[in-house]
Design an enzyme around this catalytic site. Structure first.
Site, PDB file in Angstrom:
ATOM      1  N   PRO A   2      61.979 -72.445 -63.005  1.00 13.92           N
ATOM      2  CA  PRO A   2      60.296 -72.789 -63.561  1.00 13.92           C
ATOM      3  C   PRO A   2      59.960 -71.565 -62.533  1.00 13.92           C
ATOM      4  CG  PRO A   2      61.611 -74.331 -61.864  1.00 13.92           C
ATOM      5  CD  PRO A   2      62.746 -73.959 -62.687  1.00 13.92           C
ATOM      6  N   GLU A   3      58.970 -71.526 -62.664  1.00 15.00           N
ATOM      7  CA  GLU A   3      58.506 -70.046 -62.572  1.00 15.00           C
ATOM      8  C   GLU A   3      58.019 -70.132 -60.414  1.00 15.00           C
ATOM      9  OE1 GLU A   3      58.273 -67.096 -63.307  1.00 15.00           O
ATOM     10  OE2 GLU A   3      59.147 -68.095 -65.217  1.00 15.00           O
ATOM     11  N   LYS A  51      61.346 -70.390 -54.825  1.00 21.08           N
ATOM     12  CA  LYS A  51      61.244 -72.194 -55.884  1.00 21.08           C
ATOM     13  C   LYS A  51      62.138 -73.123 -55.291  1.00 21.08           C
ATOM     14  CE  LYS A  51      61.635 -68.850 -59.653  1.00 21.08           C
ATOM     15  NZ  LYS A  51      63.090 -68.678 -60.615  1.00 21.08           N
ATOM     16  N   ARG A 249      69.529 -65.328 -69.461  1.00 18.16           N
ATOM     17  CA  ARG A 249      68.945 -64.859 -69.207  1.00 18.16           C
ATOM     18  C   ARG A 249      67.705 -64.775 -70.588  1.00 18.16           C
ATOM     19  NH1 ARG A 249      67.848 -67.021 -64.159  1.00 18.16           N
ATOM     20  NH2 ARG A 249      65.912 -67.797 -65.279  1.00 18.16           N
TER      21      ARG A 249
END
Ligand SMILES: [Zn+2]
Length: 268
Positions: A2-3, A51, A249
């Site tokens: 998630p951002e 995060k 990634r």
């Protein structure tokens, strides 16, 4: 992954609904905390750092969670049906009217609230935090020197909050190939400012719109648009893996708008 704005919004919504309320039942479904019962504690608030998400209770304890790849917190009115399978639930916190359920949380621990800082001491300036420091983030980015920009942007010790979507979109909007060594980036301060602007613009939304157009297929310049024409120049968008701290990634970019500095790009 998630951002940071996703985590920020989750904390914001939980805090708005639950701050000041008293827990009527708790259920931790991880072995280490299975016997812990926080019933009758008051929720002081819920907040995000990068995060990381922290619940704070009135007995000096904090519940620390990290979403990692796909963890999430859901908020339900009591008695409503969950939108994720029960076996994925790791924590259930109930008040008289609400039920908050943490699903697929790989990091879940109860810590003393006054040790929260130690938990996030490795983080760089928090893009959505109250003590954001652009100069410090820029200095930390510059210190990455030979590190590829796409990798440096994901490094939460440089600045906290950027995930894959913003990484790709920031590189595109600055016209920089994600493999560009940071020391070759002409204006690192502008990269940091853009990151801040994008996360702030989206913090109240569940989506990450970088084009200004909130429509399916148009919300991003490059992310998720493999082989589709670049919205500016028409060149097909490319997709590859970039090695970041030992793990692959995904990265999307336009080879025309973001000229390459590296020949070792492997398409997939
Ligand atoms: Zn292009």
């Amino acid at each position: 992954m998630p951002e940071g704005d996703t985590v920020w919004l989750a904390a914001h919504n939980l805090n708005r609904a639950l701050a000041g309320q008293t827990l009527t039942r708790t259920d931790f479904r991880v072995p280490r905390f299975a016997t812990v019962d926080l019933t009758a504690r008051a929720i002081l608030g819920v907040g995000a750092r990068g995060k990381h998400l922290f619940w704070r209770f009135d007995d000096g304890l904090s519940l620390h969670t990290h979403f990692k790849m796909d963890g999430t917190w859901h908020l339900y009115r009591r008695g409503r049906r969950w939108r994720a399978p029960a076996f994925e639930a790791r924590a259930v916190l109930e008040t008289e009217t609400w039920q908050a359920v943490g699903f697929r949380l790989p990091v879940l621990e109860l810590i003393a609230t006054d040790t929260e800082e130690r938990t996030v001491a490795h983080l760089g300036p928090d893009l959505l935090g109250p003590s954001w420091d652009a100069a410090e983030a820029t200095a930390r980015l510059k210190a990455c020197a030979e590190t590829p920009l796409g990798e440096a942007l994901l490094d939460q010790s440089v600045m906290a909050g950027i995930g894959n979507v913003y990484k790709c979109e920031i590189c595109y909007l600055r016209g920089l190939d994600p493999w560009t060594p940071v020391e070759m980036v002409a204006d690192p301060g502008a990269v940091v400012a853009l990151a801040k602007r994008l996360l702030e613009a989206n913090r109240y939304s569940a989506r990450h719109v970088t084009t200004g157009i909130d429509r399916p297929g148009r919300a991003h310049w490059v992310y998720g648009r493999r082989a589709q024409p670049c919205l500016r120049c028409g060149t097909p968008i490319r997709k590859a893996d970039q090695l970041v701290q030992g793990s692959k990634r995904v990265v999307y970019w336009c080879p025309s708008c973001q000229p390459s500095h590296n020949l070792k790009v492997k398409e997939r």
